[in-house]
Design a protein around this motif. Structure first.
Motif: not given
Length: 298
Positions: A273, A278, A280, A283
């Motif tokens: 991720n 994109n 987060s 995260l």
């Protein structure tokens, strides 16, 4: 009047110096601009930066050995001849053509000792492999003035900050911190502990240098390793940062081992991720906390 001090490492600092020089000349003030390269490889960037020496009241120097981020700044401060010091990172650039004029107004206020103008990022989303640094900056470093005023020490960065030289001589960057990360937090906490106020104003500079997400993530590994060493040496207290405060709560619940176990299971998914187009920020916070738990797990 003012010494503008810019530490650099293998980065084209000439455009920043040219802009600051132009503004200082227009203001007709006593000034100097000193740039010190911390022993980066000699290459075409070094050649470009050497042109700084062609500008009046400006000089470019290069360390023979690498001092580290904090000690390079201490060296710059020792070279400054004026009572006020403007510390700027080499990858910053003033938003306003009146950038120096705005800071100079702060000099007239006798109670000011430290003045932070803020930091911003361009709104345009960068290349896919540079998004993590950008999204972190937009969320954690580009803080509106009103919010900065609510917690002046917490929201201060040293990448665009005006300080009385006597303050920096009395409270230098910690000489025990050589590696990357958190040397700025230690300095700000020192100012807080000695009740030296920080004034916040609206005078931001753009952060230009967006590292690739993989590089930025690796740098955070180094910074968290440094944070652990700083806390182990009792230079700062675990309650002094949001991440370590959360870690202390996990430790009190005797869940560091479990948190480390979960981190190892989900680490690849986190990284997938964070290196995506994109990422987060939530995260990323979990990743950093998990990595710090892993560092401390025996």
């Amino acid at each position: 009047m003012i010494s503008i001090l810019i530490p650099t490492y293998n980065f084209n600092t000439l455009p920043l110096v040219e802009e600051l020089h132009k503004q200082a000349v227009l203001e007709n003030i006593d000034f100097e601009i000193i740039v010190v390269d911390d022993a980066s490889p000699i290459n075409e960037v070094t050649e470009i930066n050497s042109k700084i020496n062609l500008l009046s009241q400006c000089r470019f120097e290069r360390n023979e050995t690498n001092l580290g981020r904090g000690q390079n700044r201490n060296l710059l401060i020792s070279k400054a001849q004026y009572d006020w010091v403007l510390l700027m990172d080499c990858d910053m650039y003033p938003k306003s053509k009146n950038f120096l004029k705005i800071y100079l107004k702060s000099l007239a206020k006798s109670n000011n000792k430290v003045v932070f103008g803020g930091l911003i990022y361009f709104d345009e989303k960068p290349k896919d492999d540079e998004v993590l640094r950008w999204i972190f900056g937009k969320n954690r470093e580009e803080i509106p003035l009103k919010k900065r005023l609510s917690n002046p020490y917490h929201y201060t960065l040293i990448s665009n900050i005006l300080v009385r030289k006597e303050v920096l001589l009395s409270h230098p960057f910690d000489r025990d911190i050589y590696h990357y990360g958190y040397e700025d937090i230690v300095l700000i906490l020192g100012l807080k502990n000695h009740h030296i106020p920080i004034t916040h104003i609206e005078n931001p500079a753009f952060h230009l240098n967006l590292e690739k997400s993989a590089v930025f993530l690796e740098k955070f590994h180094y910074s968290l390793q440094n944070l652990k060493q700083i806390i182990d040496k009792k230079i700062i207290h675990p309650e002094d940062t949001t991440l370590t405060k959360t870690y202390v709560k996990i430790e009190q619940l005797k869940l560091v081992g479990f948190a480390t176990f979960l981190f190892k299971i989900f680490k690849k998914l986190f990284i997938k991720n964070l290196l995506s187009k994109n990422p987060s920020i939530f995260l990323f916070d979990l990743y950093r906390l998990g990595y710090f738990c892993q560092l401390n797990h025996r």
